[in-house]
Scaffold this motif. Sequence first.
Motif: not given
Length: 278
Positions: A198-214
């Motif tokens: 679950a932590e890895v999934n949340r981290m992946n989602e955060a990374n995806d969101f950060y890359e999307d914002m960037q």
Amino acid sequence: MAEPSWQETIRLRLVERNAKESAYASIIEQYRRLAQQTKLLKERNASLLRAMGTARANPSSSTVFVPGSAEENPVRAAYIASLESQISSLRDELATVYKTQGQNAQRLLAMNETLREKEELSRVDSENLRKAREEIATLRRKVDQHNELMAEKDRTAQILHDEISALQLELSQIEERNQTLTKDNAKLLQRWLDAKQAEVNRMNEANDFYEDMQSRRQAALNSRPIPGNGADDMSDVQSISQSSASGKGEETKETGSTTKKDGTPSPRETGVKLTPNG
């Protein structure tokens, strides 16, 4: 050496037979002597009767013995013949007695020799019997010692059996506890793996969101015209960065992760505390 049992049995039976047969030997001997004496008396009486008959037929002859007389008295001659016959019979009987006495002496010597041998055998048998009794007593003592030793070993074996039973019971309890702990560890490991996933999934989602914002910020910067005032550009970039940062902070607050000053996500602290009981 001792005689065989069958030879001893035959000897004893022969002795018994001889004892039974010689039980009336003395009576038979007396009757034999009486018959012999009766025979002698009958012969003497017959001689005397013949002499009396001769004297009656010849009256001139005297029946009285006269010493020194030339003529022989028939009665005296018959009496002398009877006495000589009796003496001869007595001599024969005496010779028989001497012969029997010699035989008895020989038998006595043989019996003494046999008695000596039997006494020697009896002494040897007594010695063997004494040794056998001593050996029996020694063996009985050994048997008693072995019985005591076996009883002690039985008690020790019973104690060991009880200890083994107790250890087996304890081992079964330990095995049950190990099985329980194994199941608990498996459950804890599965929960830990699930939490990490679950932590890895949340981290992946955060990374995806950060890359999307960037990518959005970069697209926004590229799509806006370049004004002449550089300060406005910088203020716009800062406002976009703050908006991105505020959005990212809210996301990381929800997921429990934080970002560094350069915008890269930092390892977040997990909120799951594992206990031995799960």
